[in-house]
Structures are given as C-alpha cells and as structure tokens.
Design a protein around this motif. Sequence first.
Motif, PDB file in Angstrom:
ATOM      1  N   GLU A  68       0.975  -1.058   0.072  1.00 26.73           N
ATOM      2  CA  GLU A  68      -0.185  -0.118   0.008  1.00 26.73           C
ATOM      3  C   GLU A  68       0.634   1.162  -0.145  1.00 26.73           C
ATOM      4  O   GLU A  68       0.497   2.007  -1.134  1.00 26.73           O
ATOM      5  CB  GLU A  68      -0.718   0.017   1.512  1.00 26.73           C
ATOM      6  N   ASP A  69       2.206   1.298   0.545  1.00 22.02           N
ATOM      7  CA  ASP A  69       2.653   2.232   0.939  1.00 22.02           C
ATOM      8  C   ASP A  69       3.747   2.477  -0.257  1.00 22.02           C
ATOM      9  O   ASP A  69       3.276   3.686  -0.705  1.00 22.02           O
ATOM     10  CB  ASP A  69       3.660   2.083   2.364  1.00 22.02           C
ATOM     11  N   PHE A  70       4.239   1.486  -0.977  1.00 19.15           N
ATOM     12  CA  PHE A  70       4.754   1.179  -1.939  1.00 19.15           C
ATOM     13  C   PHE A  70       4.286   1.942  -3.955  1.00 19.15           C
ATOM     14  O   PHE A  70       4.431   2.630  -4.258  1.00 19.15           O
ATOM     15  CB  PHE A  70       5.940   0.307  -2.308  1.00 19.15           C
ATOM     16  N   LEU A 322       9.729  -4.866   3.474  1.00 21.61           N
ATOM     17  CA  LEU A 322       9.223  -4.985   2.155  1.00 21.61           C
ATOM     18  C   LEU A 322       9.329  -3.653   1.579  1.00 21.61           C
ATOM     19  O   LEU A 322       9.861  -3.612   0.084  1.00 21.61           O
ATOM     20  CB  LEU A 322       8.423  -5.403   2.040  1.00 21.61           C
ATOM     21  N   THR A 323       9.093  -3.259   2.066  1.00 19.42           N
ATOM     22  CA  THR A 323       9.078  -1.578   1.615  1.00 19.42           C
ATOM     23  C   THR A 323      10.757  -1.318   0.721  1.00 19.42           C
ATOM     24  O   THR A 323      11.129  -0.622  -0.176  1.00 19.42           O
ATOM     25  CB  THR A 323       8.749  -0.464   2.552  1.00 19.42           C
ATOM     26  N   HIS A 324      11.431  -1.566   1.792  1.00 20.34           N
ATOM     27  CA  HIS A 324      12.699  -1.215   1.513  1.00 20.34           C
ATOM     28  C   HIS A 324      13.360  -1.595   0.019  1.00 20.34           C
ATOM     29  O   HIS A 324      13.892  -1.720  -0.668  1.00 20.34           O
ATOM     30  CB  HIS A 324      13.855  -1.317   2.646  1.00 20.34           C
ATOM     31  N   TYR A 325      13.036  -2.954   0.029  1.00 19.52           N
ATOM     32  CA  TYR A 325      13.532  -4.072  -1.453  1.00 19.52           C
ATOM     33  C   TYR A 325      12.473  -3.549  -2.014  1.00 19.52           C
ATOM     34  O   TYR A 325      12.745  -3.633  -3.227  1.00 19.52           O
ATOM     35  CB  TYR A 325      12.458  -5.734  -0.682  1.00 19.52           C
ATOM     36  N   LEU A 326      11.371  -3.344  -2.263  1.00 17.77           N
ATOM     37  CA  LEU A 326      10.234  -2.599  -3.509  1.00 17.77           C
ATOM     38  C   LEU A 326      10.957  -1.599  -3.942  1.00 17.77           C
ATOM     39  O   LEU A 326      11.449  -1.297  -5.239  1.00 17.77           O
ATOM     40  CB  LEU A 326       9.175  -2.696  -3.174  1.00 17.77           C
ATOM     41  N   LYS A 327      11.237  -0.834  -3.288  1.00 16.79           N
ATOM     42  CA  LYS A 327      12.251   0.827  -3.536  1.00 16.79           C
ATOM     43  C   LYS A 327      13.577   0.863  -4.324  1.00 16.79           C
ATOM     44  O   LYS A 327      13.992   0.952  -5.740  1.00 16.79           O
ATOM     45  CB  LYS A 327      12.832   1.189  -2.238  1.00 16.79           C
ATOM     46  N   ALA A 328      14.083  -0.509  -3.631  1.00 15.05           N
ATOM     47  CA  ALA A 328      15.665  -1.636  -4.319  1.00 15.05           C
ATOM     48  C   ALA A 328      15.214  -2.054  -5.455  1.00 15.05           C
ATOM     49  O   ALA A 328      16.393  -1.977  -6.395  1.00 15.05           O
ATOM     50  CB  ALA A 328      16.374  -2.531  -3.448  1.00 15.05           C
ATOM     51  N   VAL A 329      14.471  -2.642  -5.639  1.00 17.19           N
ATOM     52  CA  VAL A 329      14.173  -3.242  -7.335  1.00 17.19           C
ATOM     53  C   VAL A 329      13.891  -2.555  -8.078  1.00 17.19           C
ATOM     54  O   VAL A 329      14.098  -2.045  -9.536  1.00 17.19           O
ATOM     55  CB  VAL A 329      12.680  -4.444  -7.051  1.00 17.19           C
ATOM     56  N   ARG A 330      13.101  -0.660  -7.629  1.00 15.27           N
ATOM     57  CA  ARG A 330      12.506   0.170  -8.712  1.00 15.27           C
ATOM     58  C   ARG A 330      14.409   0.662  -8.813  1.00 15.27           C
ATOM     59  O   ARG A 330      14.589   0.697 -10.051  1.00 15.27           O
ATOM     60  CB  ARG A 330      11.795   1.227  -8.024  1.00 15.27           C
ATOM     61  N   ALA A 331      14.685   0.419  -8.188  1.00 17.87           N
ATOM     62  CA  ALA A 331      16.180   1.736  -8.518  1.00 17.87           C
ATOM     63  C   ALA A 331      17.255   0.737  -9.309  1.00 17.87           C
ATOM     64  O   ALA A 331      17.647   1.276  -9.961  1.00 17.87           O
ATOM     65  CB  ALA A 331      16.524   1.778  -6.758  1.00 17.87           C
ATOM     66  N   MET A 341      20.527  -7.054  -3.753  1.00 17.20           N
ATOM     67  CA  MET A 341      21.194  -6.418  -2.232  1.00 17.20           C
ATOM     68  C   MET A 341      22.363  -5.229  -2.966  1.00 17.20           C
ATOM     69  O   MET A 341      21.848  -5.132  -1.924  1.00 17.20           O
ATOM     70  CB  MET A 341      21.713  -7.856  -2.916  1.00 17.20           C
ATOM     71  N   ALA A 342      22.657  -5.894  -4.130  1.00 14.16           N
ATOM     72  CA  ALA A 342      23.453  -4.059  -4.229  1.00 14.16           C
ATOM     73  C   ALA A 342      22.977  -3.043  -3.720  1.00 14.16           C
ATOM     74  O   ALA A 342      23.064  -1.661  -2.444  1.00 14.16           O
ATOM     75  CB  ALA A 342      23.868  -4.230  -5.676  1.00 14.16           C
ATOM     76  N   ARG A 343      21.978  -2.842  -4.022  1.00 16.88           N
ATOM     77  CA  ARG A 343      20.835  -1.767  -4.169  1.00 16.88           C
ATOM     78  C   ARG A 343      20.414  -0.906  -2.239  1.00 16.88           C
ATOM     79  O   ARG A 343      20.326   0.029  -2.108  1.00 16.88           O
ATOM     80  CB  ARG A 343      19.301  -1.221  -4.642  1.00 16.88           C
ATOM     81  N   MET A 344      19.934  -2.258  -1.644  1.00 15.85           N
ATOM     82  CA  MET A 344      19.480  -2.697  -0.524  1.00 15.85           C
ATOM     83  C   MET A 344      20.520  -2.476   0.587  1.00 15.85           C
ATOM     84  O   MET A 344      20.982  -1.179   1.491  1.00 15.85           O
ATOM     85  CB  MET A 344      19.354  -3.686   0.084  1.00 15.85           C
ATOM     86  N   ARG A 345      21.892  -2.578   0.267  1.00 16.38           N
ATOM     87  CA  ARG A 345      22.693  -2.470   1.375  1.00 16.38           C
ATOM     88  C   ARG A 345      23.631  -0.599   0.627  1.00 16.38           C
ATOM     89  O   ARG A 345      23.863   0.127   1.576  1.00 16.38           O
ATOM     90  CB  ARG A 345      24.152  -3.505   0.592  1.00 16.38           C
ATOM     91  N   GLU A 346      23.722  -0.703   0.084  1.00 12.86           N
ATOM     92  CA  GLU A 346      24.210   1.242  -0.595  1.00 12.86           C
ATOM     93  C   GLU A 346      22.967   2.364  -0.297  1.00 12.86           C
ATOM     94  O   GLU A 346      23.064   3.594   0.331  1.00 12.86           O
ATOM     95  CB  GLU A 346      24.514   1.287  -1.718  1.00 12.86           C
ATOM     96  N   THR A 347      21.816   1.607   0.120  1.00 17.07           N
ATOM     97  CA  THR A 347      20.394   3.122   0.455  1.00 17.07           C
ATOM     98  C   THR A 347      20.781   2.774   2.186  1.00 17.07           C
ATOM     99  O   THR A 347      20.085   1.652   2.252  1.00 17.07           O
ATOM    100  CB  THR A 347      18.803   2.860  -0.090  1.00 17.07           C
ATOM    101  N   PRO A 348      20.125   4.448   2.773  1.00 13.57           N
ATOM    102  CA  PRO A 348      19.975   3.905   4.309  1.00 13.57           C
ATOM    103  C   PRO A 348      18.724   3.240   4.067  1.00 13.57           C
ATOM    104  O   PRO A 348      17.470   3.780   3.355  1.00 13.57           O
ATOM    105  CB  PRO A 348      20.031   5.090   4.842  1.00 13.57           C
ATOM    106  N   VAL A 349      17.850   3.136   5.464  1.00 20.83           N
ATOM    107  CA  VAL A 349      17.428   2.774   6.039  1.00 20.83           C
ATOM    108  C   VAL A 349      15.930   4.430   6.927  1.00 20.83           C
ATOM    109  O   VAL A 349      17.106   4.388   7.731  1.00 20.83           O
ATOM    110  CB  VAL A 349      16.718   1.553   6.656  1.00 20.83           C
ATOM    111  N   ASN A 350      15.560   5.184   6.305  1.00 25.86           N
ATOM    112  CA  ASN A 350      14.740   6.090   7.105  1.00 25.86           C
ATOM    113  C   ASN A 350      13.513   5.871   6.809  1.00 25.86           C
ATOM    114  O   ASN A 350      12.916   5.775   5.803  1.00 25.86           O
ATOM    115  CB  ASN A 350      15.509   7.436   6.461  1.00 25.86           C
ATOM    116  N   ASP A 351      12.975   5.232   8.069  1.00 30.60           N
ATOM    117  CA  ASP A 351      11.314   4.690   8.353  1.00 30.60           C
ATOM    118  C   ASP A 351      10.276   4.810   9.179  1.00 30.60           C
ATOM    119  O   ASP A 351      11.579   5.100  10.303  1.00 30.60           O
ATOM    120  CB  ASP A 351      11.135   3.617   7.320  1.00 30.60           C
ATOM    121  N   PHE A 352       9.419   4.886   9.940  1.00 28.08           N
ATOM    122  CA  PHE A 352       8.963   4.502  10.635  1.00 28.08           C
ATOM    123  C   PHE A 352      10.032   3.807  11.445  1.00 28.08           C
ATOM    124  O   PHE A 352       9.511   3.631  12.921  1.00 28.08           O
ATOM    125  CB  PHE A 352       7.736   4.122  10.577  1.00 28.08           C
ATOM    126  N   PHE A 353       9.592   2.279  11.089  1.00 26.53           N
ATOM    127  CA  PHE A 353      11.535   1.844  11.961  1.00 26.53           C
ATOM    128  C   PHE A 353      12.709   1.942  12.701  1.00 26.53           C
ATOM    129  O   PHE A 353      12.962   1.647  13.517  1.00 26.53           O
ATOM    130  CB  PHE A 353      11.090   0.183  11.280  1.00 26.53           C
TER     131      PHE A 353
END
Length: 412
Positions: A68-70, A322-331, A341-353
């Motif tokens: 829903e968020d993505f 999952l939100t972080h994963y979907l953003k990485a897929v898009r990027a 996985m490379a995108r997930m590692r290079e992107t900081p996690v900044n969200d409600f969690f």
Amino acid sequence: MARSRRAQGARRAGAMVRALCAATALLAPVTARADGNVLRIGIITDMSGPYSEGTGEGSVAAARLAVEDFGPTVLGRRIEIISADHQNKPDIASTIVRNWIDTKGVDVVAEGVNSAVALAVQAVTRERGKIFLISGAGSSDLTGKSCSPTGVHWTHDTYASSNATAKTLVARGKKSWYFLTADYAFGHALERDAARAVETAGGQVLGKVRHPFNNPDFSSFLLQAQGSPAKVIALANAGSDFANAVKQAHEFGLIQSDKTVAALQVTLTDVASLGLEMVQGALFTASFYWDRTPETRAYAERFLALRKAMPTAYQAGVTSALTHYLKAVRAAGTTEAAAVMARMRETPVNDFFAQGGKVRSDGRMVHDMYLMRFKTPSQSRNRWDLYELVATVPGDEAFRPLGEGGCPYVRN
C-alpha cells in the motif's frame, strides 16, 4: 463379481484423475515462470502455533501495508502476496518455499519466524538465488556461520536482544545467572549470546536447564532454577513458552522473590495477554515499539485498523523490509537478487522502523535498539500501553561486530 468390476472401474477412474492432476501440476510451473507481469512475495510464517499471535496473519497484513505504501506495481509488474503456515517445522517450510520458487514464480520470501525454520529456508533461498527478508526469527547465526549473500536479517537477533539487558543487570549487581532455555536453534543462540554478554560484563553463569519447544508445563524446570543460588533467572525463550514460563514463575513465587526474572526476548502480544502485574518493572531490549515516536504511532494506527491489535516488532519489520526491498527493485530496474541486494546495502533505511539503518555485507540490518522497562499497571493507559523507554542503544553497540560472526561471505 459386479462389485469387483465396479471397484476396478473406480480405481481406474481414480488413476486417471490423479494422472490428470499430475499433468496439470507439470504445466503449472511453466505458467508461473512465464508470467512476467507479477512480482510475487511469499510470507512464510506461523499461522497456528506458539508464535502466531505476534506474526501469522498479522505479518501478512504488514506485507499488505508495504505494498500500500509503495504502490500496486513495480517495473510494470503487479505485486502479489501469497502466504503459508510452516507449522514450526523446517522440512515443511523448506518444501513450501522450494515449491514457491520453482513453480509459483516467487521473487522474494519474507518473515520466517522460528530460527530453525529460518535457517532451513535460508538454505533454500541461498541455493535458489532468491532474497530472504527475515523478521521473526532471532538466531544470530543467520548472519554468522549460516549467513547468505541473499539473506537480510531485519528486526532483531539474539545478540542484540540480550546484549543491553545483560550488561545493564550485571552493572546493577545482578552478576550470577541461571538460564531457562528453549531447546532449539533460537533458544541455544539466545542463551549463548546472553551468556557472552554476562561474562563480558563481569558476571557469571551458574547453570542452565533446557525445556522442549512449545512446552505447557515449566514446574520441574522452575524448581531447578529456584534451587540455584543465581540472582537472575534468564528466560531464553519466546512466544507462548515465554508467557507460560512467566505465569508459572509467578505461581511459584519467583517473581516476588529476591531473584530477578530476565526477559531476553519479548513480544508485545504475549505481554498484553499476560498483563503487567506479572512483569512490571522488568528490563528488556526491544527493536520496535508502537508508541515510541509520531511515525511509529501513525504506522500502528493503520495496522490496528486492519488487525484490531498493535503491531509487534516482527510485523513492523515485515513492512519496513519489504518497502526497502521494493524501492531497491525499482532503483535497480530488475528483480535479480545480486543487483537488488547491492541497492539495499547502499541505501540507508529511513522510515518509521529505523533511522539511519544500514544493511551490512553479512546481511545484518543494523539499527538502534531500545532498552525498555515494563510499566506498572497504574502507569498503563490501555491494553497496549506497556513499555517505557529507558535508553536508546546505538546500532553499532547493539549488534555483533561484523568481523566476529564468522559469515564466510564476509571473510571471502
């Protein structure tokens, strides 16, 4: 004779039906793999056992909130969620996930509560080259000796869950410990990591006893703990095992005695069911609490509308991962695991969690943890108002250092 012929006919008809079903099953993988218009998320979880209240259908709802968020699509593909009950059995979980990947075209697997299950699933996803986003399971071996280049351990682990609690209690003079441990992968890892923290802080482990997983009767184990001179009885278990152990420790008078009962892994739903009378004042370490910030409260209200309960850390972790994963897929412009996985590692996690979270090369998502205290009944405003924050533990202090886990992919 007529009955015999009818029976033979029935058997032949049954054989034909089974053959048709088998042929259909053989065709299904082709259809699923050929469907490039869907990105499938598989939620493997406990739907009916001791962890189901804190994960289960709530984890599926948490996945829906991520979509829903993505948004409903990524890279022109519709996002679909499927789920299954692993029944807390590693062989069943492995079979389900292997079938998902091979015949249903599942792109990413998430949740995986129960460490024995998660270790088995991680072996399958590592072999198949698929990403596994682990939220419910706790064993730190998932980013240690059993790590995976396609595994991400998101929410908590046994090292971080025990580290701050053990150090704080030892610093307060609670130096002698006795462990009551669930006898499977999670309990063993939690006991090991907590014992290390106790001894590093200058304390001593005087004994331990191990109980069966999903155990209803703790009387004999609590008697052994009660007979120990240790000042701290550490519960290295979770879910209904934790709840049953606390209830029976209360009945035995351990909660009211000079011994301290330490909760090493806490689930919000278990505490809500127990009531604060049994745990009030005790310290523990959490990865998420719904009432900590305006962002956590906003997420929790959405979850509450779906499930009529506040989210546990495991469920919140599913949404965040999952939100972080979907953003990485898009990027990345692809669902290919190495690129994502490379995108997930290079992107900081900044969200409600988490704020400033980072995915390390061993798969550990490093983020702040929180030393909490259970409120007293008089402090609580409602059923879900259970914790108060004592201290924030920076992620680099909370989680095991990268070089100490033994992950072969880090060494190489």
